[in-house]
Design a protein around this motif. Structure first.
Motif, PDB file in Angstrom:
ATOM      1  N   GLU A  72      61.971 -63.524  46.629  1.00 26.64           N
ATOM      2  CA  GLU A  72      61.762 -62.073  46.736  1.00 26.64           C
ATOM      3  C   GLU A  72      62.184 -61.315  45.472  1.00 26.64           C
ATOM      4  O   GLU A  72      61.827 -60.150  45.293  1.00 26.64           O
ATOM      5  N   GLN A  73      62.942 -61.992  44.581  1.00 30.79           N
ATOM      6  CA  GLN A  73      63.420 -61.332  43.364  1.00 30.79           C
ATOM      7  C   GLN A  73      62.348 -61.237  42.270  1.00 30.79           C
ATOM      8  O   GLN A  73      62.569 -60.592  41.247  1.00 30.79           O
ATOM      9  N   VAL A  74      61.218 -61.925  42.485  1.00 29.12           N
ATOM     10  CA  VAL A  74      60.131 -61.886  41.490  1.00 29.12           C
ATOM     11  C   VAL A  74      58.883 -61.312  42.167  1.00 29.12           C
ATOM     12  O   VAL A  74      58.400 -61.862  43.155  1.00 29.12           O
ATOM     13  N   THR A  75      58.370 -60.210  41.633  1.00 28.64           N
ATOM     14  CA  THR A  75      57.223 -59.535  42.257  1.00 28.64           C
ATOM     15  C   THR A  75      55.909 -60.252  41.941  1.00 28.64           C
ATOM     16  O   THR A  75      55.830 -61.036  40.994  1.00 28.64           O
ATOM     17  N   GLU A  76      54.894 -59.954  42.738  1.00 31.43           N
ATOM     18  CA  GLU A  76      53.562 -60.521  42.504  1.00 31.43           C
ATOM     19  C   GLU A  76      53.024 -60.090  41.141  1.00 31.43           C
ATOM     20  O   GLU A  76      52.364 -60.875  40.445  1.00 31.43           O
ATOM     21  N   ALA A  77      53.325 -58.860  40.752  1.00 28.91           N
ATOM     22  CA  ALA A  77      52.873 -58.357  39.448  1.00 28.91           C
ATOM     23  C   ALA A  77      53.523 -59.139  38.301  1.00 28.91           C
ATOM     24  O   ALA A  77      52.855 -59.485  37.317  1.00 28.91           O
ATOM     25  N   GLN A  78      54.820 -59.420  38.435  1.00 26.57           N
ATOM     26  CA  GLN A  78      55.528 -60.214  37.421  1.00 26.57           C
ATOM     27  C   GLN A  78      54.927 -61.616  37.306  1.00 26.57           C
ATOM     28  O   GLN A  78      54.736 -62.127  36.199  1.00 26.57           O
ATOM     29  N   LYS A  79      54.647 -62.203  38.451  1.00 25.26           N
ATOM     30  CA  LYS A  79      54.070 -63.562  38.462  1.00 25.26           C
ATOM     31  C   LYS A  79      52.691 -63.572  37.807  1.00 25.26           C
ATOM     32  O   LYS A  79      52.382 -64.450  36.993  1.00 25.26           O
ATOM     33  N   SER A  80      51.866 -62.612  38.150  1.00 28.40           N
ATOM     34  CA  SER A  80      50.510 -62.536  37.584  1.00 28.40           C
ATOM     35  C   SER A  80      50.548 -62.376  36.073  1.00 28.40           C
ATOM     36  O   SER A  80      49.784 -63.035  35.353  1.00 28.40           O
ATOM     37  N   LEU A  81      51.443 -61.530  35.607  1.00 26.75           N
ATOM     38  CA  LEU A  81      51.570 -61.289  34.169  1.00 26.75           C
ATOM     39  C   LEU A  81      52.031 -62.548  33.430  1.00 26.75           C
ATOM     40  O   LEU A  81      51.475 -62.899  32.378  1.00 26.75           O
ATOM     41  N   LEU A  82      53.031 -63.233  33.997  1.00 22.10           N
ATOM     42  CA  LEU A  82      53.554 -64.450  33.365  1.00 22.10           C
ATOM     43  C   LEU A  82      52.502 -65.561  33.350  1.00 22.10           C
ATOM     44  O   LEU A  82      52.343 -66.266  32.348  1.00 22.10           O
ATOM     45  N   LYS A  83      51.778 -65.707  34.448  1.00 24.84           N
ATOM     46  CA  LYS A  83      50.709 -66.709  34.511  1.00 24.84           C
ATOM     47  C   LYS A  83      49.644 -66.439  33.446  1.00 24.84           C
ATOM     48  O   LYS A  83      49.153 -67.363  32.794  1.00 24.84           O
ATOM     49  N   LYS A  84      49.311 -65.180  33.281  1.00 25.71           N
ATOM     50  CA  LYS A  84      48.306 -64.803  32.285  1.00 25.71           C
ATOM     51  C   LYS A  84      48.797 -65.142  30.881  1.00 25.71           C
ATOM     52  O   LYS A  84      48.053 -65.687  30.057  1.00 25.71           O
ATOM     53  N   GLU A  85      50.068 -64.835  30.603  1.00 26.80           N
ATOM     54  CA  GLU A  85      50.671 -65.137  29.295  1.00 26.80           C
ATOM     55  C   GLU A  85      50.642 -66.629  28.989  1.00 26.80           C
ATOM     56  O   GLU A  85      50.423 -67.045  27.847  1.00 26.80           O
ATOM     57  N   LEU A  86      50.860 -67.443  30.020  1.00 28.20           N
ATOM     58  CA  LEU A  86      50.973 -68.896  29.833  1.00 28.20           C
ATOM     59  C   LEU A  86      49.663 -69.640  30.102  1.00 28.20           C
ATOM     60  O   LEU A  86      49.629 -70.869  30.062  1.00 28.20           O
ATOM     61  N   ASN A  87      48.599 -68.876  30.383  1.00 26.33           N
ATOM     62  CA  ASN A  87      47.281 -69.465  30.649  1.00 26.33           C
ATOM     63  C   ASN A  87      47.317 -70.415  31.858  1.00 26.33           C
ATOM     64  O   ASN A  87      46.804 -71.538  31.821  1.00 26.33           O
ATOM     65  N   ILE A  88      47.942 -69.949  32.924  1.00 25.68           N
ATOM     66  CA  ILE A  88      48.001 -70.705  34.179  1.00 25.68           C
ATOM     67  C   ILE A  88      47.107 -70.013  35.205  1.00 25.68           C
ATOM     68  O   ILE A  88      47.257 -68.813  35.444  1.00 25.68           O
ATOM     69  N   GLU A  89      46.181 -70.777  35.772  1.00 28.23           N
ATOM     70  CA  GLU A  89      45.275 -70.235  36.799  1.00 28.23           C
ATOM     71  C   GLU A  89      45.939 -70.320  38.168  1.00 28.23           C
ATOM     72  O   GLU A  89      46.827 -71.158  38.395  1.00 28.23           O
ATOM     73  N   ASP A  90      45.504 -69.480  39.098  1.00 29.83           N
ATOM     74  CA  ASP A  90      46.047 -69.505  40.464  1.00 29.83           C
ATOM     75  C   ASP A  90      45.798 -70.836  41.154  1.00 29.83           C
ATOM     76  O   ASP A  90      46.543 -71.233  42.051  1.00 29.83           O
TER      77      ASP A  90
END
Length: 392
Positions: free
Chosen positions: A184-202
């Motif tokens: 719960e300490q990491v928001t969906e927005a934070q996760k989406s942004l980090l995935k985009k930065e690291l080129n990780i797909e859902d």
């Protein structure tokens, strides 16, 4: 007037990180003094934990002249402060602190064992380290291995008597704050942004390793296993490996071939050291931690608290936090083949993976919540002082 408690570690980073929050908690019941080598982290401990700190120069290596100076300085400190308890952590602080405390007549001399570097040592160095370990334990009145595996190892090697040994709670030196390490300490927005930065797909299945990138942590086996799984994967299954931690080539260098694979494999993402590892756990599916030796690894507890099952090697600490088939998988040490099999199964057997994932957080919270460990240690302190006719 509060009873005086002195906690000693070799370097200030250990005092700051290994025992984070514990000093402040204990200061409600004791006058707490933190001791370690000098460094900016020592001042941070003073400010963060609101305790007195004192610096004594100590070396992590075998340095006889420097060690004798540290012993004399610690002895003088203890004669001046007259604590009822001295509690040491880390090997060099252990031998210096316990010997000085015995010479100074401190009634309660406690040493926590959180891993034994000597396990991988051989020859003359091993004999020296064995001698130092025995001397540390003989100088202590109580010895606290932070895992059941270490408890057994100490007995098997005849370092001390069973009557001196005790594991506090279910193990761990400091437990884990499950409100801090929580999905719960990491928001969906934070996760989406980090995935985009690291080129990780859902749709990617992400394995994560957190720790120093050195041979002793099983990095060679991990890269070998991941490369095999990655090459043989179904085109619908995309795997990623996230490496979170510093490269330490000067201490425990990785082979050129492994470094090349880390650099050139587009599915291996090396992000280096990160102050806050929670976002990286949050975008991952499984922790992989094939270390050769540990005390009681915080990373495995942290990942579990973040809801990740773990693939760990069959070593003490790891094989206590992870129960095979319940919240993760235990594989043989230094075995990249079994490691790759476990990694493959996590993705291919969805029902199996979901079962492990569902248990992950609850199995950490129920056994290693920080407040439980702190209160168990506080009870131990009070009991020992009562036995020595002191009052808290």
């Amino acid at each position: 007037m509060k009873t005086k408690l002195i906690r000693i570690t070799t370097i200030p980073l250990s005092l700051k990180l290994l025992l984070k929050g514990q000093h402040r908690f204990m200061s409600k019941h004791f006058e707490v003094i933190g001791v370690s080598s000098p460094g900016k982290e020592l001042d941070e401990v003073k400010n963060d934990e609101e305790i007195e700190v004192i610096s004594i120069d100590m070396s992590r290596q075998i340095t006889p002249i420097k060690d004798i100076k540290a012993l004399w300085s610690t002895y003088q400190l203890l004669k001046r402060e007259k604590p009822q308890i001295v509690h040491t952590h880390t090997p060099k602080a252990g031998i210096v602190g316990m010997l000085a405390a015995k010479l100074a007549g401190v009634p309660n001399r406690l040493h926590t064992v959180a891993g034994l570097p000597l396990m991988e040592a051989t020859g003359v160095k091993r004999k020296i380290l064995d001698f130092v370990e025995k001397l540390t334990y003989s100088s202590a009145t109580r010895v606290y291995p932070n895992s059941k595996g270490l408890y057994e190892y100490i007995l098997q090697n005849n370092y001390t008597d069973r009557k001196k040994l005790k594991v506090i709670g279910n193990g761990s030196s400091n437990g884990i704050d499950t409100s801090f390490f929580s999905p719960e300490q990491v928001t969906e927005a934070q996760k989406s942004l980090l995935k985009k930065e690291l080129n990780i797909e859902d749709t990617d299945f992400v394995f994560v390793f957190v720790g120093r990138l050195v041979g002793d942590k099983g990095i060679n086996e991990l890269i070998t296993a991941f490369s095999f799984v990655n090459k043989t994967k179904n085109t619908q299954h995309r795997f990623k490996l996230l490496l979170v931690g510093p490269l330490e080539q000067e201490l425990d260098p990785l082979p050129a071939a492994i470094l090349k694979e880390i650099k050139n494999n587009p599915d291996i993402i090396d992000v280096g050291f990160q102050k806050d590892v929670r976002p990286y756990f949050a975008i991952s599916d499984v922790l992989v931690f094939p270390s050769y030796r540990e005390g009681f690894p915080n990373v495995v507890m942290q990942a579990g608290a973040m809801g990740l099952p773990g693939i760990v090697s069959d070593i003490n600490g790891c094989n206590e936090i992870i129960i095979d088939g319940q919240n993760g998988v235990i594989v043989p040490v230094k075995n990249s083949e079994k490691l790759s099999e476990a990694m493959e199964k996590m993705k291919s057997d969805t029902e199996y993976y979901q079962k492990l994932k569902m248990n992950a957080r609850q199995m950490i919270a129920s056994r290693y919540e920080q407040s439980v460990i702190w209160n168990a240690l506080l009870s131990e302190y009070k009991k020992l002082i009562k036995e020595k006719d002191y009052r808290v």
